[in-house]
Design an enzyme around this catalytic site. Sequence first.
Site, PDB file in Angstrom:
ATOM      1  N   GLY A   7       0.849  -1.187   0.000  1.00  0.00           N
ATOM      2  CA  GLY A   7       0.000   0.000   0.000  1.00  0.00           C
ATOM      3  C   GLY A   7       0.878   1.228   0.000  1.00  0.00           C
ATOM      4  N   GLN A  43       3.492   9.842   0.724  1.00  0.00           N
ATOM      5  CA  GLN A  43       4.744   9.075   0.761  1.00  0.00           C
ATOM      6  C   GLN A  43       5.616   9.307  -0.467  1.00  0.00           C
ATOM      7  OE1 GLN A  43       2.602   5.218   1.979  1.00  0.00           O
ATOM      8  NE2 GLN A  43       4.591   5.077   2.969  1.00  0.00           N
ATOM      9  N   CYS A  88       6.209  -0.096   7.124  1.00  0.00           N
ATOM     10  CA  CYS A  88       5.826   1.029   6.274  1.00  0.00           C
ATOM     11  C   CYS A  88       7.013   1.426   5.399  1.00  0.00           C
ATOM     12  CB  CYS A  88       5.407   2.210   7.157  1.00  0.00           C
ATOM     13  SG  CYS A  88       4.923   3.668   6.229  1.00  0.00           S
ATOM     14  N   LEU A  89       6.739   1.695   4.138  1.00  0.00           N
ATOM     15  CA  LEU A  89       7.819   2.093   3.221  1.00  0.00           C
ATOM     16  C   LEU A  89       8.528   3.359   3.704  1.00  0.00           C
ATOM     17  CD1 LEU A  89       6.065   1.530  -0.238  1.00  0.00           C
ATOM     18  CD2 LEU A  89       7.581  -0.023   1.016  1.00  0.00           C
ATOM     19  N   HIS A 123      -4.110   1.747   7.933  1.00  0.00           N
ATOM     20  CA  HIS A 123      -2.704   2.169   7.889  1.00  0.00           C
ATOM     21  C   HIS A 123      -2.512   3.267   6.837  1.00  0.00           C
ATOM     22  CE1 HIS A 123       1.793   1.325   7.894  1.00  0.00           C
ATOM     23  NE2 HIS A 123       1.626   2.054   6.805  1.00  0.00           N
ATOM     24  N   GLU A 124      -3.061   3.031   5.634  1.00  0.00           N
ATOM     25  CA  GLU A 124      -2.880   4.012   4.557  1.00  0.00           C
ATOM     26  C   GLU A 124      -3.666   5.289   4.836  1.00  0.00           C
ATOM     27  OE1 GLU A 124      -0.520   3.581   2.608  1.00  0.00           O
ATOM     28  OE2 GLU A 124      -0.229   1.472   3.099  1.00  0.00           O
ATOM     29  N   HIS A 178      -1.927   7.818   6.820  1.00  0.00           N
ATOM     30  CA  HIS A 178      -0.983   8.685   6.099  1.00  0.00           C
ATOM     31  C   HIS A 178      -1.668   9.962   5.613  1.00  0.00           C
ATOM     32  CE1 HIS A 178       2.637   6.288   6.064  1.00  0.00           C
ATOM     33  NE2 HIS A 178       2.022   5.234   5.582  1.00  0.00           N
TER      34      HIS A 178
END
Length: 190
Positions: A45, A50, A99-100, A141-142, A145
Amino acid sequence: MILPVYIYGQPVLRKVAEPIDKDFPVLAELIQNMKDTMYDSDGIGIAAPQVGVSARIIYIDVDALSDKFPELKDKRLVLINPEIDIDEDSPTESREEGCLSVPGIHENVTRHTKLHINYFDENWQEHNEDIEGFLARVIQHEYDHLEGHVFTDHISAIRKQMIRNKLNNMVKGKVDCDYRIKPYKPARRR
Ligand code: NI
């Protein structure tokens, strides 16, 4: 095009992202770049902040987890201007997240297992769906952001203390990962 992933410490990750409208410039290109960036870094995701764009856009592809969760087969979603309503009566579950934008850190996060989501897809078709299970976690989670949160905000004080040095190093650009990144302060080369 693969874009650098903005790393913990970057102010854009702490901003509430802006809703977008149909005039949003180069939307298709941005979504494609988000996909390219996510696949290049083996994510499941990614949210527009990001890649440094403070806009309410998310891309999710959880198909890779369909061995474990069969309902995720072919699950690929573009979420534009999502609104989520977490079912506070649903059971909670604790599971490890990563997480990226926070490379090298994996921590358990407790989340509710059901939610309702309203969103537009890349063709501006509106969707209303009830979601449960692992996908509900990924969406939360997304969505975080878009609200300026990252998953480490949700962990216990003691766990936060344990990873504090790693996070501080990340802010300073001391990050070890194998995809393109954009830390807040680029690490000084020796
Ligand atoms: Ni993330």
